[in-house]
Design an enzyme around this catalytic site. Sequence first.
Site, PDB file in Angstrom:
ATOM      1  N   THR A 144       0.830  -1.203   0.000  1.00  0.00           N
ATOM      2  CA  THR A 144       0.000   0.000   0.000  1.00  0.00           C
ATOM      3  C   THR A 144       0.863   1.250   0.000  1.00  0.00           C
ATOM      4  OG1 THR A 144      -1.613  -1.209   1.326  1.00  0.00           O
ATOM      5  CG2 THR A 144      -1.874   1.176   1.201  1.00  0.00           C
ATOM      6  N   THR A 145       1.909   1.254   0.833  1.00  0.00           N
ATOM      7  CA  THR A 145       2.790   2.416   0.940  1.00  0.00           C
ATOM      8  C   THR A 145       3.526   2.665  -0.367  1.00  0.00           C
ATOM      9  OG1 THR A 145       3.049   1.884   3.281  1.00  0.00           O
ATOM     10  CG2 THR A 145       4.585   3.476   2.373  1.00  0.00           C
ATOM     11  N   ILE A 161       5.708  -4.625   9.926  1.00  0.00           N
ATOM     12  CA  ILE A 161       5.937  -4.127   8.571  1.00  0.00           C
ATOM     13  C   ILE A 161       5.605  -2.648   8.641  1.00  0.00           C
ATOM     14  CG2 ILE A 161       5.237  -4.224   6.147  1.00  0.00           C
ATOM     15  CD1 ILE A 161       4.825  -7.210   6.471  1.00  0.00           C
TER      16      ILE A 161
END
Length: 300
Positions: free
Chosen positions: A45-46, A205
């Site tokens: 996502t990042t 994470i």
Amino acid sequence: MQAKGVYTALITPFTDLGTVDYQALEKIVNEQIDQGIDGLVPCGTTGESPTLSHEEHDRVIAQTVKYAAGRVPVIAGTGSNATTEAIRLSQHAEDSGADAVLLVNPYYNKPTQKGLYLHFKAIADSVKIPCILYNIKGRTGVNLETETLERLSCDCSNIVAVKEASGSLEQMKAVIDKTEENFSVLSGDDNLALDLIKLGGDGVISVASNLFPKEMVRMTHAALDGDWETADKLGQWFAPFFSACFIETNPIPIKTAMAHMGWCRESFRLPMCSLESSEHRSRLFSIIESMAEDIKEGRI
């Protein structure tokens, strides 16, 4: 593979023209490794993976593997809401030399628990490398129930870990209690990493480690080693930044912070865009500049 420690959910840097900036990516990867990070997670996502083309997605993973050069594990984000697409992405990551894949819950189509089981099993069966499941109901609209996860971990020998971003410590504890000892449970939220480790979890994470990898490693490993005085001190120091990283939708704040500190351009792919609020920008910059000063002066 038993995942333990801090794995950075890498940003994907873009040029001013909007193409992937591989020169900046290589610089970031090398800095992460030099600062002691335990592993790298491209195309999550990042990393703005929903906005990458299939060709870009494949290349970002392949280049991250190349830049890492075996120094740390690379866990490639290869999830999709279409099982066939997730299989293709995962097989390509395996062929590119990735050490593991990260598989997010299928999003938008809201499968049943049976559908989730069949989806993840099909992907795990299609590759030989370890698979880490990624449970984040807030972005996908569906929760991977603990019973389903437990069944998958038993039925698929290469499903070895979960990134838990349900936001529920109760669910995280249930996952830890009901899976085997060698099954890793990683926090998907920086601000819950220490709480998860206290429950018996294995690490995080991390979004924050894009900018402060060494300090995230210090905090997390101190907790894993039982040094709670150090871990809690660093956790308190990090708290304002953890909050600021989600002052607007991730990865907008972290990429803005990275650009401010010279690691990348402040370039996004629509529908991601620059920070909406000037107040948010001022707050974010004030926090990271203060943290950078603390590090420079040896106060942390």
